[in-house]
Design an enzyme around this catalytic site. Structure first.
Site, PDB file in Angstrom:
ATOM      1  N   GLY A  65       0.314   1.688  -5.353  1.00 14.29           N
ATOM      2  CA  GLY A  65       1.694   1.242  -5.472  1.00 14.29           C
ATOM      3  C   GLY A  65       1.798  -0.039  -6.275  1.00 14.29           C
ATOM      4  O   GLY A  65       0.822  -0.774  -6.438  1.00 14.29           O
ATOM      5  N   GLY A 115      -2.225   4.426  -3.232  1.00 17.93           N
ATOM      6  CA  GLY A 115      -1.185   5.425  -3.460  1.00 17.93           C
ATOM      7  C   GLY A 115      -1.633   6.564  -4.357  1.00 17.93           C
ATOM      8  O   GLY A 115      -1.119   7.687  -4.252  1.00 17.93           O
ATOM      9  N   GLU A 138      -6.362  -1.304   0.641  1.00 16.14           N
ATOM     10  CA  GLU A 138      -5.261  -2.061   1.239  1.00 16.14           C
ATOM     11  C   GLU A 138      -5.713  -3.234   2.103  1.00 16.14           C
ATOM     12  O   GLU A 138      -4.991  -4.218   2.246  1.00 16.14           O
ATOM     13  CB  GLU A 138      -4.373  -1.120   2.070  1.00 16.14           C
ATOM     14  CG  GLU A 138      -3.590  -0.114   1.254  1.00 16.14           C
ATOM     15  CD  GLU A 138      -4.406   1.100   0.832  1.00 16.14           C
ATOM     16  OE1 GLU A 138      -3.880   1.937   0.090  1.00 16.14           O
ATOM     17  OE2 GLU A 138      -5.590   1.206   1.243  1.00 16.14           O
ATOM     18  N   ASP A 146      -2.682   3.333   4.146  1.00 16.07           N
ATOM     19  CA  ASP A 146      -1.539   4.176   4.507  1.00 16.07           C
ATOM     20  C   ASP A 146      -1.631   5.542   3.826  1.00 16.07           C
ATOM     21  O   ASP A 146      -2.710   6.118   3.772  1.00 16.07           O
ATOM     22  CB  ASP A 146      -0.236   3.442   4.178  1.00 16.07           C
ATOM     23  CG  ASP A 146      -0.065   3.111   2.700  1.00 16.07           C
ATOM     24  OD1 ASP A 146      -1.086   3.015   1.976  1.00 16.07           O
ATOM     25  OD2 ASP A 146       1.083   2.937   2.253  1.00 16.07           O
TER      26      ASP A 146
END
Length: 346
Positions: A65, A115, A138, A146
Site C-alpha cells: 500500500g 498489499g 508491516e 494484514d
C-alpha cells in the site's frame, strides 16, 4: 480514470497492469476501486476467459500500500476516513479474488510485499521468478501483517507463518513455493517469452485450465537452491510454538546459534505493541475462516490507525528514513494483555 492502473482486453484475456513503476506499483484507493469494478465486469463477460495481473517496470509487481498516503491520516480527519476506506476496499478486493470464478494468472516478478502479497495470494495461478523478493514487512512500520495474512500464513508448514509475520523476513522464490505462496517458478530470462505465449493464445478457443497448466509446465523449472525456511523448519517450529512473545524470545536465548541470535535481534527491533498484537492475530487465525480473518484485519487496521506507534514506525522508515523509531511502548513489558485484546474490538 487514473492511469496508475491500466486495463486491456484481447484474445479472451483481461489484463490488469499496476502502472506506478517509480513507486514500485504501490496501491492507492484510486487504483483499488477500478480494479474491483473491472474484475466484477469481466467475471460476467463471456468474451473474457483468463485474467492476467502484472506490474509495470522491471523492479517488481507491487511493494504494497501507499504508506505515505496513509501517514497523512495522522492529523487529518478526511485523510483518516480515506485511509479506512482504502483498507475496506483492499480487503474486499483481496477476498473476492479467492472466490473468483475465472483463472487469474499473477506475475510475482521482482518485489512482492504486503498489499502485493494480498493481491496475489488468492489467485489461481501464481508465478514467481528468480528475481522474486517476497515479504510481509508491516512489522517494520509498527503495523501488523494484514490482507488476510492470519489466514494464509497459518497454512505455511509448521510455525513458519508466525516467524514470517513477526520478523518481516524477506524470502526468495524457493521459499515462496515452500510456504505455498506461489505455484511455479519460471526463470526471469524466459518469463517474458512465457507471458508472450500466454498473451498470444486465443483463450476463447481453448480448454483454459488445461492449456494454461501446459504452458506453465513448459516454462517452469525447479529451483536449484534449497529453501532456507525448510532448512530452519525444526528451529522455527520449536521457538515459535509459544503463545507469548516473551516465551519465544526466551526460547531463542536458550539455544544460541547464528539463526536464533539474528532472529532474537530482529524481533527486539520491532514495535512491542505490533509484536504482541500480531502474535495474537496469528493464534486467532489458526481456526478462523478466510472471511473471519479479513473481518479481524479491518478492525485491527482501524485501531492501528488511531495509535501513535504506527505513525512513528512509518515516520522512521518511510518519511524521515532514520530507522530510529521512538515508540510510546518501548518494552514488551509495557504492553499489557488487556491492551492487546482491545485491538480486536471495534
Amino acid at each position: 480514470m487514473t492511469e496508475d492502473v491500466l486495463f486491456t482486453a484481447q484474445n479472451g484475456i483481461g489484463t490488469i497492469l499496476l502502472n506506478r513503476p517509480k513507486a514500485l506499483n504501490s496501491l492507492s484507493l484510486e487504483m483499488l476501486l477500478p480494479m474491483l469494478a473491472k474484475l466484477k465486469e469481466w467475471e460476467t463477460d463471456q468474451t473474457i476467459s483468463l485474467i492476467i495481473l502484472k506490474g509495470a517496470g522491471s523492479k517488481g509487481f507491487c511493494a504494497g500500500g501507499d504508506i505515505k498516503a496513509l501517514y497523512e491520516a495522522k492529523n487529518d480527519v478526511l485523510s483518516l476516513q480515506k485511509a479506512q476506506r482504502f483498507f475496506e476496499v483492499e480487503y474486499q478486493l483481496d477476498q473476492y479474488m479467492y472466490r473468483y470464478s475465472k483463472p487469474i494468472l499473477a506475475c510475482l516478478d521482482g518485489i512482492v510485499m504486503g498489499g502485493g502479497v494480498g493481491l496475489t495470494y488468492g489467485c489461481s495461478h501464481r508465478i514467481v521468478t528468480n528475481q522474486t523478493r517476497w515479504a510481509m514487512p508491516e512489522m517494520n512500520i509498527g503495523f501488523f501483517p494484514d490482507v488476510g495474512a492470519a489466514y494464509f500464513l497459518n497454512r505455511a508448514p509448521g510455525k513458519i507463518g508466525r516467524y514470517l509475520a513477526l520478523t518481516a523476513t524477506v524470502i526468495r522464490p524457493e521459499d515462496v513455493l515452500y510456504i505455498n505462496g506461489a505455484d511455479a517458478c519460471i526463470p526471469s530470462e524466459i518469463f517474458h517469452d512465457f507471458l508472450h505465449q500466454v498473451e498470444e493464445t486465443n483463450w476463447q478457443q481453448q480448454d483454459v485450465a488445461r492449456t494454461l497448466e501446459k504452458q506453465i509446465q513448459a516454462y517452469s523449472q525447479p529451483s536449484v537452491l534449497k529453501s532456507e525456511l525448510a532448512l530452519w523448519q525444526e528451529e522455527i517450529d520449536r521457538h515459535f510454538a509459544f503463545s507469548t512473545v516473551e516465551e519465544i524470545i526466551s526460547s531463542l536465548e536458550q539455544t544460541p546459534n547464528p539463526f536464533t541470535i539474528k532472529t532474537r535481534e530482529t524481533l527486539l527491533s520491532k514495535s512491542p505493541l505490533s509484536l504482541k498484537v500480531t502474535l495474537q492475530q496469528q493464534i486467532r487465525g489458526e481456526r478462523a475462516t478466510l472471511e473471519e480473518c479479513f473481518t479481524n484485519d479491518l478492525i485491527l487496521a482501524k485501531n492501528f490507525m488511531k495509535h501513535n506507534d504506527f505513525y512513528e514506525g512509518v515516520r522512521s522508515v518511510v518519511i524521515d528514513k532514520d530507522n530510529r523509531p521512538n515508540y510510546q511502548y518501548r518494552q514488551l513489558s509495557d504492553v499489557h494483555e488487556e491492551m492487546v485484546q482491545k485491538f480486536f474490538h471495534e
